[in-house]
Design a protein around this motif. Structure first.
Motif, mmCIF file in Angstrom:
data_model
loop_
_atom_site.group_PDB
_atom_site.id
_atom_site.type_symbol
_atom_site.label_atom_id
_atom_site.label_comp_id
_atom_site.label_asym_id
_atom_site.label_seq_id
_atom_site.Cartn_x
_atom_site.Cartn_y
_atom_site.Cartn_z
ATOM 1 N N GLU A 178 -7.825 1.646 1.316
ATOM 2 C CA GLU A 178 -7.609 2.426 0.243
ATOM 3 C C GLU A 178 -8.713 3.084 -0.249
ATOM 4 O O GLU A 178 -9.347 2.938 -1.358
ATOM 5 C CB GLU A 178 -6.842 1.636 -0.806
ATOM 6 C CG GLU A 178 -5.674 0.961 -0.634
ATOM 7 C CD GLU A 178 -5.426 -0.204 -1.754
ATOM 8 O OE1 GLU A 178 -5.873 0.020 -3.009
ATOM 9 O OE2 GLU A 178 -4.481 -0.857 -1.715
ATOM 10 N N SER A 232 -0.880 -3.266 -3.845
ATOM 11 C CA SER A 232 -2.049 -4.386 -4.106
ATOM 12 C C SER A 232 -2.381 -4.721 -5.316
ATOM 13 O O SER A 232 -2.729 -5.995 -5.689
ATOM 14 C CB SER A 232 -3.363 -4.116 -3.150
ATOM 15 O OG SER A 232 -3.897 -2.772 -3.808
ATOM 16 N N MET A 248 0.804 -1.361 -0.033
ATOM 17 C CA MET A 248 0.027 -0.028 -0.002
ATOM 18 C C MET A 248 0.908 1.313 -0.014
ATOM 19 O O MET A 248 0.532 2.481 -0.547
ATOM 20 C CB MET A 248 -0.825 -0.058 1.334
ATOM 21 C CG MET A 248 -2.378 -0.501 1.050
ATOM 22 S SD MET A 248 -3.212 -0.201 2.457
ATOM 23 C CE MET A 248 -3.152 1.480 2.497
ATOM 24 N N LEU A 284 -0.682 0.661 -6.896
ATOM 25 C CA LEU A 284 -0.339 0.501 -5.809
ATOM 26 C C LEU A 284 -0.117 -0.737 -5.480
ATOM 27 O O LEU A 284 0.183 -1.660 -6.152
ATOM 28 C CB LEU A 284 -1.783 0.577 -5.073
ATOM 29 C CG LEU A 284 -2.277 2.232 -4.828
ATOM 30 C CD1 LEU A 284 -3.759 1.895 -4.333
ATOM 31 C CD2 LEU A 284 -1.207 2.990 -4.009
ATOM 32 N N LYS A 288 -2.447 9.392 -3.254
ATOM 33 C CA LYS A 288 -2.008 8.933 -4.500
ATOM 34 C C LYS A 288 -2.671 9.624 -5.774
ATOM 35 O O LYS A 288 -3.885 9.992 -5.480
ATOM 36 C CB LYS A 288 -2.037 7.530 -4.552
ATOM 37 C CG LYS A 288 -3.500 6.973 -4.386
ATOM 38 C CD LYS A 288 -3.578 5.412 -4.545
ATOM 39 C CE LYS A 288 -4.966 4.783 -4.455
ATOM 40 N NZ LYS A 288 -5.600 5.146 -5.753
ATOM 41 N N THR A 306 -6.844 8.309 -1.023
ATOM 42 C CA THR A 306 -5.824 8.237 -0.285
ATOM 43 C C THR A 306 -5.503 6.701 0.125
ATOM 44 O O THR A 306 -6.191 5.995 -0.322
ATOM 45 C CB THR A 306 -6.754 8.662 1.169
ATOM 46 O OG1 THR A 306 -7.780 7.971 1.472
ATOM 47 C CG2 THR A 306 -6.986 10.038 1.111
ATOM 48 N N PHE A 307 -4.370 6.503 0.972
ATOM 49 C CA PHE A 307 -4.105 5.063 1.445
ATOM 50 C C PHE A 307 -3.600 5.322 3.053
ATOM 51 O O PHE A 307 -3.158 6.259 3.229
ATOM 52 C CB PHE A 307 -3.355 4.466 0.619
ATOM 53 C CG PHE A 307 -1.977 5.435 0.261
ATOM 54 C CD1 PHE A 307 -0.759 5.220 1.239
ATOM 55 C CD2 PHE A 307 -1.666 6.178 -0.821
ATOM 56 C CE1 PHE A 307 0.398 5.926 0.890
ATOM 57 C CE2 PHE A 307 -0.521 6.890 -0.719
ATOM 58 C CZ PHE A 307 0.522 6.739 0.063
ATOM 59 N N ARG A 339 -0.838 -6.866 0.990
ATOM 60 C CA ARG A 339 -1.117 -5.427 0.408
ATOM 61 C C ARG A 339 -0.006 -4.244 0.772
ATOM 62 O O ARG A 339 -0.295 -3.232 0.140
ATOM 63 C CB ARG A 339 -2.487 -5.422 1.176
ATOM 64 C CG ARG A 339 -3.397 -6.178 0.791
ATOM 65 C CD ARG A 339 -4.008 -6.122 -0.675
ATOM 66 N NE ARG A 339 -4.488 -5.037 -0.966
ATOM 67 C CZ ARG A 339 -6.076 -4.633 -1.094
ATOM 68 N NH1 ARG A 339 -6.776 -5.704 -0.655
ATOM 69 N NH2 ARG A 339 -6.491 -3.562 -1.265
ATOM 70 N N ARG A 366 2.685 10.423 -5.664
ATOM 71 C CA ARG A 366 2.112 10.381 -4.350
ATOM 72 C C ARG A 366 2.844 10.987 -3.272
ATOM 73 O O ARG A 366 4.004 11.050 -3.616
ATOM 74 C CB ARG A 366 1.950 8.780 -3.936
ATOM 75 C CG ARG A 366 2.933 7.972 -3.747
ATOM 76 C CD ARG A 366 2.811 6.627 -3.962
ATOM 77 N NE ARG A 366 2.491 6.578 -5.292
ATOM 78 C CZ ARG A 366 1.787 5.419 -5.707
ATOM 79 N NH1 ARG A 366 1.541 4.481 -4.903
ATOM 80 N NH2 ARG A 366 1.377 5.407 -7.097
#
Length: 368
Positions: free
Chosen positions: A191, A22, A1, A20, A224, A195-196, A28, A229
């Motif tokens: 996610e 994932s 992530m 990303l 991101k 945003t993450f 992840r 990002r």
């Protein structure tokens, strides 16, 4: 992530593609076993040799043994040539001998058992070398949660900073968040939209003996976009025991940007160690670690990279910093094989002569 590693656990590849973690990895948070997309990307998009339509249709390698079990692997073989350093300090000659050697810094096997399709799996990242076998990660992975969320529990790599493949980078070495350090704990991530975020609660003992009193909290969050990002990470590790106070705090910011063939990455971390032996005075040590990297894709399967690192092991002490400049040529000649040649220029204070020798490294990296 965190920074979207692609098939070879290199953040710049993911930044270039806008992925990303994932997208390509079972884990992840990035690194480790590739999923079906990551395996396909390694065969079709990365190498200089482009497979023909028939090969793409049939598939070069299928990591899925069946619909429930899949495997993966990483093997790095290196030849390193180190320059001899001899310098004079306060009237005394200091020497760090050079030489050359072959080594295997990484030999890992990955396995995933799908327990409940698209929701629950058992994941194992087993390190076979170079110093004996041990589980790098062993966890239950629950995914398909709301907002692109997941949860995992077991032995995990903590979610902090740019998870660079190079554990010798100062932002990985000084902070302790690298592929050589894991912990027992739980992690939650999501996610939602652009945003993450990810947060973990762990023993704070790097998988060692725990007194079940103090814990470590590690978290990362960011935004991101297709261009790149930005984000920040923070960790609080309370190791206070009967001998006295011992707390490590690590905080940092990271960013990445994509300009077509050019990718830029950076990270800055501040490390604060606070100690007070029982009945003694309180002391604090402040460290600063910096990483800046530029990656340029020359043609399909061939790229160059310049990475600069800076580390000040004690901000109170003047002129004790060290630097590291790594220049790399990277080639993906065929699927699942990466060849790199790197020249590293190191600078350090005269009395730390072991940190001043330049070295040249050639690496073969096979992965599935």
């Amino acid at each position: 992530m965190l920074c979207a590693f692609s098939a070879s656990a290199e953040p710049h590849l993911a930044i270039r593609e806008g992925f990303l973690c994932s997208q390509c990895h079972v884990n992840r948070a990035g690194g480790g076993k590739r999923n079906a997309f990551g395996a396909n990307y390694s065969q079709v998009a990365l190498p200089a040799w482009r497979p023909g339509p028939e090969q793409v249709r049939v598939g070069i390698v299928n990591p899925n043994l069946n619909e429930w079990v899949s495997v993966g692997a990483d093997l790095r073989v290196q030849h390193v040539t180190v320059q001899t350093v001899r310098t004079q300090f306060e009237g005394e000659w200091l020497e760090a001998p050079g030489g050359n050697t072959l080594r295997v810094p990484q030999a890992n096997l990955y396995g995933e058992l799908m327990v409940v399709r698209d929701h629950l799996s058992l994941y194992l990242d087993e390190k076979l070398g170079p110093e004996g076998a041990s589980a790098r990660e062993a966890m239950l992975l629950l995914y398909g949660l709301p907002f692109g969320g997941y949860a995992k529990a077991g032995k995990i790599l903590l979610p902090y900073g740019l998870r660079l493949a190079d554990d010798e980078a100062f932002v990985r070495q000084a902070t302790g968040f690298n592929f050589g350090n894991q912990d027992l704990g739980v992690e939650l991530g999501a996610e939602p939209g652009p945003t993450f975020l990810a947060a973990s609660l762990s023993n704070g003992t790097l998988g060692g003996t725990d007194d079940n009193e103090r814990k470590q909290l590690t978290a990362t969050a960011g935004v991101k976009a297709r261009w790149g990002r930005v984000g920040a990470s923070y960790s609080w590790n309370d190791g206070t025991n009967a001998a006295g106070l011992a707390v490590r705090q690590v905080g940092g910011v990271f960013s990445a940007a994509n300009f077509g063939r050019l990718s830029l990455l950076s990270e800055v971390d501040l490390i604060v160690d606070t100690e007070r032996p029982k009945g003694g005075a309180r002391t604090q040590l402040f460290q600063l670690a910096v990483h800046a990297e530029a990656d340029f894709l020359i043609v399909r399967g061939v790229a160059v990279r310049a990475a600069f690192g800076y580390h000040d092991p004690d901000l109170v002490v003047a002129e004790d910093h060290r630097t590291r400049l790594a220049l790399t040529l990277e080639v993906f000649p065929i699927p699942f094989l990466r060849v790199t040649a790197t020249y590293v220029i190191r600078e350090d204070i005269p009395q730390r002569v072991q940190g001043r020798g330049d070295f040249f490294l050639v690496q073969l990296h096979g992965f599935l």
